[in-house]
Design a protein around this motif. Structure first.
Motif, PDB file in Angstrom:
ATOM      1  N   ASN A  63      46.884  71.114  63.120  1.00 27.15           N
ATOM      2  CA  ASN A  63      48.303  70.852  63.370  1.00 27.15           C
ATOM      3  C   ASN A  63      48.592  70.819  64.872  1.00 27.15           C
ATOM      4  O   ASN A  63      49.539  71.429  65.358  1.00 27.15           O
ATOM      5  N   GLU A  64      47.756  70.114  65.591  1.00 26.98           N
ATOM      6  CA  GLU A  64      47.881  70.023  67.043  1.00 26.98           C
ATOM      7  C   GLU A  64      47.320  68.680  67.499  1.00 26.98           C
ATOM      8  O   GLU A  64      46.327  68.194  66.955  1.00 26.98           O
ATOM      9  N   VAL A  65      47.954  68.089  68.499  1.00 25.49           N
ATOM     10  CA  VAL A  65      47.458  66.823  69.054  1.00 25.49           C
ATOM     11  C   VAL A  65      46.268  67.121  69.962  1.00 25.49           C
ATOM     12  O   VAL A  65      46.414  67.781  70.990  1.00 25.49           O
ATOM     13  N   CYS A  66      45.098  66.665  69.556  1.00 29.38           N
ATOM     14  CA  CYS A  66      43.880  66.889  70.340  1.00 29.38           C
ATOM     15  C   CYS A  66      43.100  65.596  70.580  1.00 29.38           C
ATOM     16  O   CYS A  66      42.028  65.630  71.183  1.00 29.38           O
ATOM     17  N   PHE A  67      43.624  64.472  70.086  1.00 24.75           N
ATOM     18  CA  PHE A  67      42.945  63.195  70.268  1.00 24.75           C
ATOM     19  C   PHE A  67      43.923  62.171  70.813  1.00 24.75           C
ATOM     20  O   PHE A  67      45.069  62.062  70.332  1.00 24.75           O
ATOM     21  N   TYR A  68      43.466  61.434  71.822  1.00 23.92           N
ATOM     22  CA  TYR A  68      44.300  60.438  72.477  1.00 23.92           C
ATOM     23  C   TYR A  68      43.600  59.083  72.393  1.00 23.92           C
ATOM     24  O   TYR A  68      42.499  58.918  72.915  1.00 23.92           O
ATOM     25  N   TYR A  69      44.265  58.164  71.691  1.00 24.61           N
ATOM     26  CA  TYR A  69      43.674  56.873  71.334  1.00 24.61           C
ATOM     27  C   TYR A  69      44.244  55.775  72.228  1.00 24.61           C
ATOM     28  O   TYR A  69      45.444  55.522  72.220  1.00 24.61           O
ATOM     29  N   ASP A  91      36.545  54.920  75.663  1.00 21.74           N
ATOM     30  CA  ASP A  91      37.861  54.629  76.232  1.00 21.74           C
ATOM     31  C   ASP A  91      38.949  55.571  75.731  1.00 21.74           C
ATOM     32  O   ASP A  91      40.126  55.367  76.015  1.00 21.74           O
ATOM     33  N   ASP A  92      38.560  56.609  74.992  1.00 17.11           N
ATOM     34  CA  ASP A  92      39.534  57.574  74.470  1.00 17.11           C
ATOM     35  C   ASP A  92      39.391  58.921  75.170  1.00 17.11           C
ATOM     36  O   ASP A  92      38.526  59.109  76.028  1.00 17.11           O
ATOM     37  N   ARG A  93      40.214  59.895  74.770  1.00 14.78           N
ATOM     38  CA  ARG A  93      40.174  61.232  75.363  1.00 14.78           C
ATOM     39  C   ARG A  93      40.387  62.275  74.283  1.00 14.78           C
ATOM     40  O   ARG A  93      40.973  61.989  73.236  1.00 14.78           O
ATOM     41  N   ILE A  94      39.945  63.501  74.566  1.00 14.84           N
ATOM     42  CA  ILE A  94      40.232  64.629  73.679  1.00 14.84           C
ATOM     43  C   ILE A  94      40.954  65.723  74.456  1.00 14.84           C
ATOM     44  O   ILE A  94      40.780  65.858  75.670  1.00 14.84           O
ATOM     45  N   GLY A  95      41.774  66.510  73.732  1.00 19.25           N
ATOM     46  CA  GLY A  95      42.490  67.623  74.341  1.00 19.25           C
ATOM     47  C   GLY A  95      41.560  68.792  74.603  1.00 19.25           C
ATOM     48  O   GLY A  95      40.526  68.946  73.944  1.00 19.25           O
ATOM     49  N   PRO A  96      41.895  69.677  75.525  1.00 22.26           N
ATOM     50  CA  PRO A  96      41.003  70.753  75.960  1.00 22.26           C
ATOM     51  C   PRO A  96      40.653  71.787  74.897  1.00 22.26           C
ATOM     52  O   PRO A  96      39.637  72.472  75.013  1.00 22.26           O
ATOM     53  N   ASN A  97      41.467  71.905  73.851  1.00 19.44           N
ATOM     54  CA  ASN A  97      41.220  72.917  72.825  1.00 19.44           C
ATOM     55  C   ASN A  97      40.574  72.360  71.554  1.00 19.44           C
ATOM     56  O   ASN A  97      40.396  73.109  70.581  1.00 19.44           O
ATOM     57  N   TYR A  98      40.250  71.082  71.551  1.00 15.92           N
ATOM     58  CA  TYR A  98      39.789  70.451  70.318  1.00 15.92           C
ATOM     59  C   TYR A  98      38.540  71.127  69.761  1.00 15.92           C
ATOM     60  O   TYR A  98      38.467  71.464  68.578  1.00 15.92           O
ATOM     61  N   LEU A  99      37.549  71.353  70.600  1.00 16.28           N
ATOM     62  CA  LEU A  99      36.295  71.949  70.125  1.00 16.28           C
ATOM     63  C   LEU A  99      36.505  73.364  69.613  1.00 16.28           C
ATOM     64  O   LEU A  99      35.999  73.724  68.546  1.00 16.28           O
ATOM     65  N   SER A 100      37.248  74.174  70.359  1.00 19.67           N
ATOM     66  CA  SER A 100      37.426  75.579  69.967  1.00 19.67           C
ATOM     67  C   SER A 100      38.178  75.689  68.651  1.00 19.67           C
ATOM     68  O   SER A 100      37.826  76.495  67.776  1.00 19.67           O
ATOM     69  N   LEU A 101      39.222  74.871  68.485  1.00 14.89           N
ATOM     70  CA  LEU A 101      40.002  74.915  67.243  1.00 14.89           C
ATOM     71  C   LEU A 101      39.165  74.449  66.051  1.00 14.89           C
ATOM     72  O   LEU A 101      39.243  75.036  64.964  1.00 14.89           O
ATOM     73  N   ALA A 102      38.384  73.397  66.242  1.00 12.74           N
ATOM     74  CA  ALA A 102      37.571  72.873  65.142  1.00 12.74           C
ATOM     75  C   ALA A 102      36.477  73.850  64.734  1.00 12.74           C
ATOM     76  O   ALA A 102      36.252  74.088  63.539  1.00 12.74           O
ATOM     77  N   VAL A 103      35.800  74.429  65.692  1.00 14.17           N
ATOM     78  CA  VAL A 103      34.730  75.387  65.389  1.00 14.17           C
ATOM     79  C   VAL A 103      35.292  76.582  64.638  1.00 14.17           C
ATOM     80  O   VAL A 103      34.679  77.084  63.685  1.00 14.17           O
ATOM     81  N   VAL A 159      34.799  67.941  57.127  1.00 17.79           N
ATOM     82  CA  VAL A 159      35.395  67.155  58.214  1.00 17.79           C
ATOM     83  C   VAL A 159      36.608  67.893  58.776  1.00 17.79           C
ATOM     84  O   VAL A 159      37.438  68.394  58.020  1.00 17.79           O
ATOM     85  N   VAL A 160      36.685  67.947  60.098  1.00 16.87           N
ATOM     86  CA  VAL A 160      37.857  68.509  60.772  1.00 16.87           C
ATOM     87  C   VAL A 160      38.357  67.476  61.774  1.00 16.87           C
ATOM     88  O   VAL A 160      37.587  66.961  62.581  1.00 16.87           O
ATOM     89  N   TYR A 161      39.656  67.162  61.685  1.00 15.30           N
ATOM     90  CA  TYR A 161      40.248  66.271  62.678  1.00 15.30           C
ATOM     91  C   TYR A 161      41.599  66.843  63.087  1.00 15.30           C
ATOM     92  O   TYR A 161      41.843  68.038  62.868  1.00 15.30           O
ATOM     93  N   CYS A 162      42.471  66.069  63.688  1.00 16.11           N
ATOM     94  CA  CYS A 162      43.674  66.617  64.308  1.00 16.11           C
ATOM     95  C   CYS A 162      44.791  65.584  64.281  1.00 16.11           C
ATOM     96  O   CYS A 162      44.633  64.479  63.758  1.00 16.11           O
ATOM     97  N   LYS A 163      45.918  65.947  64.856  1.00 15.86           N
ATOM     98  CA  LYS A 163      46.962  64.967  65.117  1.00 15.86           C
ATOM     99  C   LYS A 163      46.560  64.157  66.347  1.00 15.86           C
ATOM    100  O   LYS A 163      45.742  64.598  67.158  1.00 15.86           O
ATOM    101  N   ALA A 164      47.147  62.972  66.466  1.00  9.12           N
ATOM    102  CA  ALA A 164      46.723  62.070  67.545  1.00  9.12           C
ATOM    103  C   ALA A 164      47.920  61.388  68.190  1.00  9.12           C
ATOM    104  O   ALA A 164      48.982  61.237  67.575  1.00  9.12           O
ATOM    105  N   GLU A 165      47.719  60.978  69.431  1.00  7.19           N
ATOM    106  CA  GLU A 165      48.719  60.201  70.158  1.00  7.19           C
ATOM    107  C   GLU A 165      48.074  58.951  70.739  1.00  7.19           C
ATOM    108  O   GLU A 165      46.894  58.951  71.092  1.00  7.19           O
TER     109      GLU A 165
END
Length: 274
Positions: free
Chosen positions: A192-198, A93-105, A116-122
């Motif tokens: 330092n980027e929003v890539c996860f939507y909760y 039921d959540d979403r990820i931003g389009p750049n999440y994988l590229s930034l994490a890799v 562990v790599v995570y991001c900012k979230a909304e």
């Protein structure tokens, strides 16, 4: 390591109405080296039919069915067959931003010590806005979880710690998992980027975690990882003394008419000052 495969694990139980939205956010990734494993955890809804539509859209989507066993067992089932070096759990039921994988890799490429790599979230849905969480440290992690489930880790670390603990059927399995991976060392990076939507819903697993279930789960984690809690928070005697002091302080407050009046005004009339 030039283009490592990322395995995105999407457990689904009674979330078919949201599943396509989550999978679309996977398909829209700028990083192409991924597979997405949809795990039907014995869901009674039309999860399978929705999943099959996405299998026809892109061969990188995969699907497995298992008897219902809870979130931990569903994630473990998906990760077991995953071929990726890196794992990213994503709730249906959540979403990820389009750049999440590229930034994490990119971060994993820069630092071999990263675990562990995570991001900012909304938040979205019934509540919107930035999801503000404390900065990561082991001491903070010993107090409460600040890394949501949708964070990257290595499959080898999942194997080393024994995976998600299937005994935590009532929740807080993410907190226990991060403790298991990180308590003996390793770096953590928050993008330092929003890539996860909760998604915030009226009813959720977290909201249904009543006091009795929370007490069981918390005590289980405290016993399993007593070494971390003692190391970061002090001796058992110190912890009990802190609990005792907090209880006494709360009892004193509850004996204060002004304190009780302030609570009543805030709860029923939205007044924050008195």
């Amino acid at each position: 390591m030039n283009n490592p495969l990322v395995s995105i694990i999407v457990p689904c139980y009674n979330q078919a109405q949201y599943l396509s939205e989550a999978l679309l956010s996977v398909l829209e990734q700028t990083y192409q080296g991924w597979e997405c494993i949809i795990v039907n955890d014995g869901s009674p809804d039309n999860t399978e039919a929705v999943a099959q539509e996405w299998l026809e859209k892109d061969t990188r989507f995969k699907y497995i069915y298992k008897e219902n066993g809870g979130l931990s067992s569903a994630r473990n089932a998906g990760i077991t067959i995953a071929e990726g070096e890196f794992i990213l759990p994503l709730d249906a039921d959540d979403r990820i931003g389009p750049n999440y994988l590229s930034l994490a890799v990119d971060e994993f490429k820069k630092d071999s010590e990263l675990k562990v790599v995570y991001c900012k979230a909304e938040k979205f849905g019934d509540e919107v806005g930035e999801w503000i969480l404390p900065e990561f440290s082991l001491k903070n992690l010993a107090k409460k979880n600040m890394i949501f489930c949708c964070a990257f880790f290595k499959k080898s670390d999942w194997e080393s710690c024994g995976g998600y603990d299937v005994n935590l059927i009532y929740g807080i399995e993410d907190w226990e998992f991060w403790i298991a991976i990180l308590k003996n060392g390793g770096q953590v990076k928050r993008l330092n980027e929003v890539c996860f939507y909760y998604r915030i819903k009226p009813i959720s697993m977290v909201k249904s975690l009543n006091n009795e279930k929370l007490k069981f789960s918390t005590e289980y984690v405290n016993i399993k990882h007593a070494d971390l809690f003692i190391k970061e928070m002090g001796s058992i005697n110190y912890l009990w003394s802190q609990i005792y002091e907090n209880e006494n302080e709360w009892q004193k407050k509850m004996q204060s008419k002004k304190f009780i009046l302030r609570i009543v005004l805030k709860l029923f009339f939205g007044v924050s000052r008195y």
